[in-house]
Structure formats: structure tokens, C-alpha cells
Design a protein around this motif. Structure first.
Motif, PDB file in Angstrom:
ATOM      1  N   THR A 258       0.782  -1.132   0.051  1.00 11.48           N
ATOM      2  CA  THR A 258      -0.028  -0.192   0.040  1.00 11.48           C
ATOM      3  C   THR A 258       0.834   1.360  -0.036  1.00 11.48           C
ATOM      4  N   THR A 259       1.913   1.151   0.648  1.00 11.17           N
ATOM      5  CA  THR A 259       2.948   2.339   0.639  1.00 11.17           C
ATOM      6  C   THR A 259       3.551   2.709  -0.751  1.00 11.17           C
ATOM      7  N   LEU A 260       3.801   1.444  -1.544  1.00  9.96           N
ATOM      8  CA  LEU A 260       4.260   1.713  -3.085  1.00  9.96           C
ATOM      9  C   LEU A 260       3.202   2.332  -4.027  1.00  9.96           C
ATOM     10  N   MET A 261       1.774   2.043  -3.547  1.00  7.81           N
ATOM     11  CA  MET A 261       0.648   2.487  -4.237  1.00  7.81           C
ATOM     12  C   MET A 261       0.142   3.789  -3.914  1.00  7.81           C
ATOM     13  N   THR A 262       0.867   4.174  -2.846  1.00  8.04           N
ATOM     14  CA  THR A 262       0.041   5.607  -2.326  1.00  8.04           C
ATOM     15  C   THR A 262       1.208   6.840  -2.240  1.00  8.04           C
ATOM     16  N   THR A 263       1.637   6.606  -0.927  1.00  3.89           N
ATOM     17  CA  THR A 263       2.507   8.028  -0.929  1.00  3.89           C
ATOM     18  C   THR A 263       4.037   7.552  -1.255  1.00  3.89           C
ATOM     19  N   GLN A 264       4.341   6.215  -1.427  1.00  2.00           N
ATOM     20  CA  GLN A 264       5.970   6.000  -1.776  1.00  2.00           C
ATOM     21  C   GLN A 264       6.854   6.866  -0.711  1.00  2.00           C
ATOM     22  N   ASP A 265       6.582   6.930   0.403  1.00  2.00           N
ATOM     23  CA  ASP A 265       7.337   7.597   1.451  1.00  2.00           C
ATOM     24  C   ASP A 265       8.655   6.540   1.552  1.00  2.00           C
ATOM     25  N   LEU A 266       9.505   6.952   1.499  1.00  5.17           N
ATOM     26  CA  LEU A 266      10.770   6.139   1.561  1.00  5.17           C
ATOM     27  C   LEU A 266      11.030   5.533   2.987  1.00  5.17           C
ATOM     28  N   MET A 267      10.940   6.705   4.073  1.00 13.39           N
ATOM     29  CA  MET A 267      11.170   6.264   5.478  1.00 13.39           C
ATOM     30  C   MET A 267      10.082   5.318   5.893  1.00 13.39           C
ATOM     31  N   VAL A 268       8.942   5.405   5.404  1.00  7.68           N
ATOM     32  CA  VAL A 268       7.907   4.216   5.824  1.00  7.68           C
ATOM     33  C   VAL A 268       7.938   3.168   5.194  1.00  7.68           C
ATOM     34  N   LEU A 269       8.560   3.052   3.803  1.00 10.11           N
ATOM     35  CA  LEU A 269       8.719   1.709   3.014  1.00 10.11           C
ATOM     36  C   LEU A 269       9.906   1.090   3.743  1.00 10.11           C
ATOM     37  N   VAL A 270      10.860   1.654   3.938  1.00 12.26           N
ATOM     38  CA  VAL A 270      12.186   0.899   4.575  1.00 12.26           C
ATOM     39  C   VAL A 270      11.593   0.342   5.988  1.00 12.26           C
ATOM     40  N   ARG A 271      11.042   1.404   6.652  1.00 11.92           N
ATOM     41  CA  ARG A 271      10.575   0.687   8.113  1.00 11.92           C
ATOM     42  C   ARG A 271       9.785  -0.638   8.034  1.00 11.92           C
ATOM     43  N   PHE A 272       8.806  -0.754   7.117  1.00  9.28           N
ATOM     44  CA  PHE A 272       7.725  -1.820   6.949  1.00  9.28           C
ATOM     45  C   PHE A 272       8.793  -3.131   6.289  1.00  9.28           C
ATOM     46  N   LEU A 273       9.755  -2.776   5.321  1.00  7.87           N
ATOM     47  CA  LEU A 273      10.797  -3.941   4.997  1.00  7.87           C
ATOM     48  C   LEU A 273      11.463  -4.476   6.288  1.00  7.87           C
ATOM     49  N   ILE A 274      12.184  -3.652   7.094  1.00 10.33           N
ATOM     50  CA  ILE A 274      12.883  -4.020   8.102  1.00 10.33           C
ATOM     51  C   ILE A 274      11.974  -4.909   8.935  1.00 10.33           C
ATOM     52  N   MET A 275      10.710  -4.397   9.181  1.00  9.42           N
ATOM     53  CA  MET A 275       9.803  -4.951  10.228  1.00  9.42           C
ATOM     54  C   MET A 275       9.572  -6.152   9.833  1.00  9.42           C
ATOM     55  N   LEU A 276       8.902  -6.524   8.401  1.00 15.64           N
ATOM     56  CA  LEU A 276       8.613  -7.724   7.898  1.00 15.64           C
ATOM     57  C   LEU A 276       9.622  -8.695   8.067  1.00 15.64           C
ATOM     58  N   ALA A 277      11.170  -8.422   7.672  1.00 15.19           N
ATOM     59  CA  ALA A 277      12.133  -9.367   7.890  1.00 15.19           C
ATOM     60  C   ALA A 277      12.328  -9.617   9.346  1.00 15.19           C
ATOM     61  N   LEU A 278      12.312  -8.884  10.381  1.00 16.22           N
ATOM     62  CA  LEU A 278      12.405  -9.142  11.799  1.00 16.22           C
ATOM     63  C   LEU A 278      11.309  -9.752  12.421  1.00 16.22           C
ATOM     64  N   ASN A 279      10.001  -9.583  12.027  1.00 17.92           N
ATOM     65  CA  ASN A 279       8.915 -10.331  12.582  1.00 17.92           C
ATOM     66  C   ASN A 279       8.941 -11.742  12.062  1.00 17.92           C
ATOM     67  N   ILE A 280       9.328 -11.987  10.554  1.00 18.00           N
ATOM     68  CA  ILE A 280       9.813 -13.494  10.262  1.00 18.00           C
ATOM     69  C   ILE A 280      10.710 -14.145  11.166  1.00 18.00           C
ATOM     70  N   TRP A 281      11.647 -13.438  11.614  1.00 18.59           N
ATOM     71  CA  TRP A 281      12.800 -14.019  12.209  1.00 18.59           C
ATOM     72  C   TRP A 281      12.386 -14.247  13.662  1.00 18.59           C
ATOM     73  N   VAL A 282      11.385 -13.409  14.484  1.00 13.14           N
ATOM     74  CA  VAL A 282      11.216 -13.782  15.793  1.00 13.14           C
ATOM     75  C   VAL A 282       9.951 -14.830  15.523  1.00 13.14           C
ATOM     76  N   THR A 283       9.071 -15.041  14.655  1.00 16.57           N
ATOM     77  CA  THR A 283       8.324 -15.979  14.623  1.00 16.57           C
ATOM     78  C   THR A 283       9.258 -17.425  14.502  1.00 16.57           C
ATOM     79  N   ALA A 284      10.158 -17.364  13.392  1.00 11.79           N
ATOM     80  CA  ALA A 284      10.817 -18.718  13.474  1.00 11.79           C
ATOM     81  C   ALA A 284      11.522 -18.938  14.778  1.00 11.79           C
TER      82      ALA A 284
END
Length: 203
Positions: A164-190
Motif C-alpha cells: 500500500t505504501t508503494l501504491m500511495t505515498t511512496q514515502d521512503l522512510m515508511v517503506l524502509v520501516r515496513f521492509l525491516i519490520m517484515l524481516a524481523l517479524n519473520i525472524w521472531v516467528t521462526a
């Protein structure tokens, strides 16, 4: 047309998931009558990150649907924190934290540079919350009452918010945050699943 459908699906599925995202973790604590495995530091940092992110999005009047889940997440985090304080036998400690968070909410919007700086730090704060939970799991080598479902749902919402960030605001700070959180959430789950299997084998 397809892009519009994808956008709507990501927004509404994220909102629906976030309405119950912390419920498995809350029930896990209530069932265990213990906060074993849940990092208080991680929860406090996560809540701080959520508050900063919500304030940033509302300050810049971003589309409401792209951050509507954050008030819901904050409410659930507060309930979860109260459960942790209760099972730790330290309910009185919750009051100073609530005062700090409320004061911070108003301070953030006093000046544009404050909210921008806070958003720059927000990714580090949110990442630190994940690492705090990881460290807690590594040290205990036991996932205790930590819910793998809650963390996997968090990974899903981060993935949809990348879209949704890519499709709307394309705010780089927001996008980087979500990408990092995605990777870390997967890591914690594992990690949770790994130590759950280890504990089962030991039994």
C-alpha cells in the motif's frame, strides 16, 4: 482495476487482521497466567514505535486507510502491557509509562523537525523492540507464553503495508520501516517455533 482491488484487499485485510492480532498473545498470557517469554522491553519499544508512526501519518494527513490499524494496535498493546505488569506483580509501574507516552504524543507534533526526527528514529525503535524479544528468547531458550500466531500476523501486515505504501505515498522512510519490520517479524516467528519444538522434544 486490478491495482485498485489489490489496494483495497491489502487495506481491509490488514485492518481485519490488526483487529485481532494481539488477541492470541493476550489469551496465551491469560491461559498460562504468566508472562514467561514475553519481553517487557520489547512491548514498550513497540508501543513507542506505534505512537510515533501514527503521529507521523496523521501529521502529514496521509490516507486514513493506510494507517487506521494503528489506534487498534496501540489499544491492544496497552492491554497486553497491563497483563504483563499484572503477572509480574508490578501494576503500579504502568502509571509512569502511561504518563510518558501521553506526554510524548503531544510533544511530537509541536514542531515539524521533531516529528521528522522521531520518524527517522522510529525504525530503530521498532527494530530494537524485535531484537529485545529475540534476545529474551535466545537467553531463555524457551518461547514460553509467546504467540507465534501474533508474530506471523504482524509479518503479514508489514507485507501488505509495503504494497500500500508503494501504491500511495511512496514515502521512503515508511517503506524502509515496513521492509525491516517484515524481516524481523519473520525472524521472531521462526525463533518462537524453534524453541517451542526444542521444549516439546525435551518433555
Amino acid at each position: 482495476m486490478e491495482g485498485g482491488l489489490l489496494f483495497q484487499f491489502c487495506n481491509w485485510s490488514t485492518l481485519l487482521v490488526c483487529m485481532v492480532i494481539k488477541v492470541p498473545q493476550i489469551f496465551a498470557l491469560l491461559s498460562a497466567k504468566s508472562s514467561r517469554g514475553v519481553s517487557l522491553k520489547s512491548l514498550l519499544l513497540e508501543l513507542a514505535g506505534f505512537l510515533v508512526f501514527l503521529r507521523y501519518q496523521s501529521y502529514y494527513s496521509y490516507p486514513l486507510l493506510t494507517y487506521l490499524e494503528y489506534p487498534i494496535l496501540i489499544a491492544q498493546d496497552v492491554i497486553l502491557l497491563l497483563c504483563v505488569f499484572h503477572y509480574n506483580g508490578s501494576m503500579n509501574q504502568a502509571i509512569p509509562y502511561i504518563a510518558v507516552f501521553l506526554g510524548g504524543w503531544y510533544l511530537l507534533a509541536l514542531q515539524k523537525w521533531i516529528i521528522d526526527l522521531a520518524m527517522n528514529l522510529c525504525t530503530f525503535i521498532s527494530a530494537a523492540s524485535k531484537f529485545a524479544q529475540l534476545q529474551y528468547l535466545w537467553e531463555a531458550r524457551d518461547s514460553g507464553a509467546v504467540s507465534a500466531l501474533t508474530w506471523s500476523l504482524s509479518a503479514y501486515t508489514c507485507a501488505t503495508r509495503v504494497i500500500t505504501t508503494l501504491m500511495t505515498t511512496q514515502d521512503l522512510m515508511v517503506l524502509v520501516r515496513f521492509l525491516i519490520m517484515l524481516a524481523l517479524n519473520i525472524w521472531v516467528t521462526a525463533t518462537i517455533l524453534r524453541y517451542r519444538k526444542t521444549a516439546t522434544k525435551d518433555e
